[in-house]
Design a protein around this motif. Structure first.
Motif, PDB file in Angstrom:
ATOM      1  N   SER A  53       0.814  -1.213   0.000  1.00  0.00           N
ATOM      2  CA  SER A  53       0.000   0.000   0.000  1.00  0.00           C
ATOM      3  C   SER A  53       0.850   1.265   0.000  1.00  0.00           C
ATOM      4  CB  SER A  53      -0.926   0.010   1.224  1.00  0.00           C
ATOM      5  OG  SER A  53      -0.169  -0.073   2.426  1.00  0.00           O
ATOM      6  N   ALA A  54       2.037   1.207   0.566  1.00  0.00           N
ATOM      7  CA  ALA A  54       2.889   2.397   0.661  1.00  0.00           C
ATOM      8  C   ALA A  54       4.074   2.269  -0.286  1.00  0.00           C
ATOM      9  CB  ALA A  54       3.383   2.584   2.093  1.00  0.00           C
ATOM     10  N   PRO A  55       4.596   3.388  -0.790  1.00  0.00           N
ATOM     11  CA  PRO A  55       5.790   3.332  -1.645  1.00  0.00           C
ATOM     12  C   PRO A  55       6.981   2.750  -0.892  1.00  0.00           C
ATOM     13  CG  PRO A  55       4.717   5.476  -1.794  1.00  0.00           C
ATOM     14  CD  PRO A  55       4.072   4.760  -0.654  1.00  0.00           C
ATOM     15  N   LEU A  56       7.867   2.090  -1.644  1.00  0.00           N
ATOM     16  CA  LEU A  56       9.069   1.520  -1.044  1.00  0.00           C
ATOM     17  C   LEU A  56      10.111   2.595  -0.738  1.00  0.00           C
ATOM     18  CD1 LEU A  56       9.715  -1.716  -3.151  1.00  0.00           C
ATOM     19  CD2 LEU A  56       8.869  -1.574  -0.815  1.00  0.00           C
ATOM     20  N   GLN A  57      10.373   3.463  -1.697  1.00  0.00           N
ATOM     21  CA  GLN A  57      11.389   4.504  -1.556  1.00  0.00           C
ATOM     22  C   GLN A  57      10.929   5.749  -2.298  1.00  0.00           C
ATOM     23  OE1 GLN A  57      15.435   3.290  -2.588  1.00  0.00           O
ATOM     24  NE2 GLN A  57      14.923   1.124  -2.316  1.00  0.00           N
ATOM     25  N   HIS A  58      11.556   6.864  -1.977  1.00  0.00           N
ATOM     26  CA  HIS A  58      11.322   8.095  -2.740  1.00  0.00           C
ATOM     27  C   HIS A  58      12.594   8.930  -2.699  1.00  0.00           C
ATOM     28  CE1 HIS A  58      10.451   9.489   1.378  1.00  0.00           C
ATOM     29  NE2 HIS A  58      10.826  10.691   0.944  1.00  0.00           N
ATOM     30  N   GLN A  59      12.796   9.728  -3.720  1.00  0.00           N
ATOM     31  CA  GLN A  59      13.968  10.598  -3.781  1.00  0.00           C
ATOM     32  C   GLN A  59      13.735  11.694  -4.821  1.00  0.00           C
ATOM     33  OE1 GLN A  59      17.341   9.036  -6.528  1.00  0.00           O
ATOM     34  NE2 GLN A  59      16.715   7.248  -5.304  1.00  0.00           N
ATOM     35  N   LYS A  60      14.543  12.705  -4.695  1.00  0.00           N
ATOM     36  CA  LYS A  60      14.491  13.805  -5.651  1.00  0.00           C
ATOM     37  C   LYS A  60      15.328  13.437  -6.868  1.00  0.00           C
ATOM     38  CE  LYS A  60      15.152  18.824  -5.961  1.00  0.00           C
ATOM     39  NZ  LYS A  60      15.608  20.039  -5.241  1.00  0.00           N
ATOM     40  N   PRO A  61      14.796  13.599  -8.089  1.00  0.00           N
ATOM     41  CA  PRO A  61      15.554  13.210  -9.282  1.00  0.00           C
ATOM     42  C   PRO A  61      16.706  14.167  -9.555  1.00  0.00           C
ATOM     43  CG  PRO A  61      13.510  14.270  -9.916  1.00  0.00           C
ATOM     44  CD  PRO A  61      13.459  14.127  -8.424  1.00  0.00           C
ATOM     45  N   ASP A  62      17.591  13.742 -10.464  1.00  0.00           N
ATOM     46  CA  ASP A  62      18.707  14.590 -10.845  1.00  0.00           C
ATOM     47  C   ASP A  62      18.245  15.678 -11.817  1.00  0.00           C
ATOM     48  OD1 ASP A  62      18.328  13.338 -13.293  1.00  0.00           O
ATOM     49  OD2 ASP A  62      20.041  11.991 -13.071  1.00  0.00           O
ATOM     50  N   GLY A  63      19.162  16.414 -12.362  1.00  0.00           N
ATOM     51  CA  GLY A  63      18.807  17.521 -13.245  1.00  0.00           C
ATOM     52  C   GLY A  63      18.064  17.095 -14.489  1.00  0.00           C
ATOM     53  N   GLY A  64      18.228  15.847 -14.904  1.00  0.00           N
ATOM     54  CA  GLY A  64      17.520  15.374 -16.083  1.00  0.00           C
ATOM     55  C   GLY A  64      16.182  14.746 -15.780  1.00  0.00           C
ATOM     56  N   GLY A  65      15.773  14.791 -14.517  1.00  0.00           N
ATOM     57  CA  GLY A  65      14.484  14.220 -14.144  1.00  0.00           C
ATOM     58  C   GLY A  65      14.518  12.720 -13.910  1.00  0.00           C
ATOM     59  N   THR A  66      15.708  12.142 -13.671  1.00  0.00           N
ATOM     60  CA  THR A  66      15.844  10.699 -13.476  1.00  0.00           C
ATOM     61  C   THR A  66      16.204  10.402 -12.019  1.00  0.00           C
ATOM     62  OG1 THR A  66      16.566  10.350 -15.761  1.00  0.00           O
ATOM     63  CG2 THR A  66      17.092   8.617 -14.169  1.00  0.00           C
ATOM     64  N   ALA A  67      15.465   9.493 -11.431  1.00  0.00           N
ATOM     65  CA  ALA A  67      15.747   9.022 -10.072  1.00  0.00           C
ATOM     66  C   ALA A  67      16.237   7.581 -10.163  1.00  0.00           C
ATOM     67  CB  ALA A  67      14.498   9.109  -9.198  1.00  0.00           C
ATOM     68  N   THR A  68      17.300   7.275  -9.447  1.00  0.00           N
ATOM     69  CA  THR A  68      17.899   5.944  -9.486  1.00  0.00           C
ATOM     70  C   THR A  68      17.732   5.277  -8.124  1.00  0.00           C
ATOM     71  OG1 THR A  68      19.522   6.660 -11.132  1.00  0.00           O
ATOM     72  CG2 THR A  68      19.998   4.626  -9.916  1.00  0.00           C
ATOM     73  N   PHE A  69      17.040   4.131  -8.120  1.00  0.00           N
ATOM     74  CA  PHE A  69      16.826   3.365  -6.897  1.00  0.00           C
ATOM     75  C   PHE A  69      17.643   2.081  -6.981  1.00  0.00           C
ATOM     76  CE2 PHE A  69      12.940   5.760  -7.709  1.00  0.00           C
ATOM     77  CZ  PHE A  69      12.753   6.414  -6.499  1.00  0.00           C
ATOM     78  N   THR A  70      18.349   1.756  -5.905  1.00  0.00           N
ATOM     79  CA  THR A  70      19.160   0.539  -5.863  1.00  0.00           C
ATOM     80  C   THR A  70      18.630  -0.387  -4.780  1.00  0.00           C
ATOM     81  OG1 THR A  70      21.130   1.754  -6.591  1.00  0.00           O
ATOM     82  CG2 THR A  70      21.477  -0.409  -5.587  1.00  0.00           C
ATOM     83  N   LEU A  71      18.385  -1.620  -5.173  1.00  0.00           N
ATOM     84  CA  LEU A  71      17.997  -2.673  -4.233  1.00  0.00           C
ATOM     85  C   LEU A  71      19.234  -3.510  -3.954  1.00  0.00           C
ATOM     86  CD1 LEU A  71      14.608  -3.793  -5.856  1.00  0.00           C
ATOM     87  CD2 LEU A  71      14.992  -2.006  -4.140  1.00  0.00           C
ATOM     88  N   PHE A  72      19.743  -3.442  -2.725  1.00  0.00           N
ATOM     89  CA  PHE A  72      20.991  -4.110  -2.376  1.00  0.00           C
ATOM     90  C   PHE A  72      20.723  -5.536  -1.888  1.00  0.00           C
ATOM     91  CE2 PHE A  72      21.811   0.432  -1.807  1.00  0.00           C
ATOM     92  CZ  PHE A  72      22.999   0.585  -2.514  1.00  0.00           C
ATOM     93  N   GLU A  73      21.575  -6.457  -2.354  1.00  0.00           N
ATOM     94  CA  GLU A  73      21.557  -7.847  -1.903  1.00  0.00           C
ATOM     95  C   GLU A  73      20.139  -8.409  -1.887  1.00  0.00           C
ATOM     96  OE1 GLU A  73      23.596  -8.009   1.829  1.00  0.00           O
ATOM     97  OE2 GLU A  73      25.535  -7.507   0.955  1.00  0.00           O
ATOM     98  N   VAL A  74      19.547  -8.450  -3.052  1.00  0.00           N
ATOM     99  CA  VAL A  74      18.155  -8.878  -3.166  1.00  0.00           C
ATOM    100  C   VAL A  74      18.009 -10.339  -2.775  1.00  0.00           C
ATOM    101  CG1 VAL A  74      17.592  -7.185  -4.939  1.00  0.00           C
ATOM    102  CG2 VAL A  74      18.488  -9.417  -5.617  1.00  0.00           C
ATOM    103  N   THR A  75      16.801 -10.698  -2.369  1.00  0.00           N
ATOM    104  CA  THR A  75      16.423 -12.071  -2.028  1.00  0.00           C
ATOM    105  C   THR A  75      15.171 -12.417  -2.828  1.00  0.00           C
ATOM    106  OG1 THR A  75      14.943 -11.441  -0.205  1.00  0.00           O
ATOM    107  CG2 THR A  75      17.302 -11.673   0.306  1.00  0.00           C
ATOM    108  N   PRO A  76      14.759 -13.686  -2.830  1.00  0.00           N
ATOM    109  CA  PRO A  76      13.518 -14.035  -3.537  1.00  0.00           C
ATOM    110  C   PRO A  76      12.304 -13.223  -3.091  1.00  0.00           C
ATOM    111  CG  PRO A  76      14.748 -16.021  -3.066  1.00  0.00           C
ATOM    112  CD  PRO A  76      15.496 -14.896  -2.398  1.00  0.00           C
TER     113      PRO A  76
END
Length: 323
Positions: free
Chosen positions: A161-184
């Protein structure tokens, strides 16, 4: 007389204030909690921790009550529905309740945000790297691009129901989210949205989705905490050990019983009987028959421990000569 009346008033005020502070705050929830579009409907539910006489809903814009509702003493939830929601309704809300005996007012609930989806804003683009399935422990990158709008970008996962992450994008309008050490457990479908900014809580529609597939490592542990192969080997080894232990117990029991019979003073020695068997010929000088006769040992007198003589065996063998 006046000082006494003033003291009574001050005392009543102190008691009322202390009662109000002791009332636990309610909690507020939205239904649906996300994905409400302009012109749609949303229900605010104020959950009461105890019996109340009246519930009030407040709006952040003015922090004045937008709805007052008398509730039954057995009621634990009060609802307020907004129909045809407008941009001005996209703000924060909270609620509180009042009791009549003794009179008191609870603290305000924690505020909740009513975020409205505005279809006038285009959904963001999304990309996943790497695109193919990844093994447990890898890092995965998800990029969301909203172009020129550059609002706060949110990463969503279907089923939550709630977003996982949020951040302010860079100058080009792109936000990069990294999922570290993912599991199933991180496997699933992901989407992005962005908020326009400003006083009202307006959001773009959810964009296209990407699917993340995380494969478990070979020999990974199951729910019991044991690797599958190790668990099978452990069970097989336990069964073999138990079977061998049972065989040892049975053999020990039989051997002990045999020794007790042999060493018993009152035991009678076993008699040997004559045995006659026919032997098939193996060559021209084969045996025709053999007869073994044994002597039955005499029974020793009671109380005698004389060791019996070994039995004498008589054999009579006939052979056939060449004809």
């Amino acid at each position: 007389m006046a000082p006494m009346a003033l003291a009574l008033i001050l005392g009543w005020w102190v008691v009322a204030a202390s009662v109000a502070k002791k009332l636990p705050p309610p909690s507020l929830s939205l239904h649906p909690s996300q994905g409400v579009s302009l012109g749609g409907a949303v229900t605010l539910r104020c959950h009461l921790p105890q019996s109340a006489a009246r519930v009030e809903f407040y709006k952040e814009e003015s922090w004045g009550p937008v709805k007052q509702e008398d509730v039954d003493m057995a009621q634990d939830v009060a609802e307020f529905t907004l129909d045809g929601v407008k941009k001005e309704d996209a703000v924060k809300y909270c609620c509180q309740y009042r009791v009549s005996k003794p009179r008191g007012t609870s603290e305000l609930s924690d505020p909740v945000e009513l975020v409205l989806t505005d279809p006038n804003y285009p959904p963001p683009a999304i990309s996943l790297s790497p695109k193919e399935p990844v093994e447990t422990g890898a890092n995965v990158t998800i990029q969301c691009c909203n172009g020129e709008y550059k609002g706060i970008t949110f990463l969503h996962k279907d089923g939550l129901s709630a977003p996982l992450q949020h951040q302010k994008p860079d100058g080009g309008g792109t936000a990069t989210f990294t999922l570290f050490e993912v599991t199933p457990a991180d496997s699933g479908t992901y989407r992005c949205s962005y908020r326009i900014g400003g006083f009202y809580l307006l959001s773009s529609p959810l964009g296209e989705n990407v699917t993340l597939e995380v494969t478990p490592l070979p020999g990974s542990q199951g729910d019991s905490g044991w690797p599958h192969g190790t668990l099978v080997a452990a069970v097989a080894g336990s069964c073999a050990a138990a079977f061998a232990f049972i065989l040892v117990l049975v053999a020990s029991f039989l051997l002990a019983a045999r020794r007790r019979r042999i060493q018993s003073p009152g035991a009678t020695p076993r008699s040997y009987e004559a045995v006659q068997f026919q032997v098939p010929p193996a060559d021209s000088q084969a045996l025709t028959y053999a007869e073994l006769q044994t002597l039955t040992p005499s029974t020793p007198p009671p109380g005698s421990f004389t060791t019996p003589e070994p039995p004498t065996i008589y054999a009579e063998v006939g052979t056939g000569g060449p004809h």
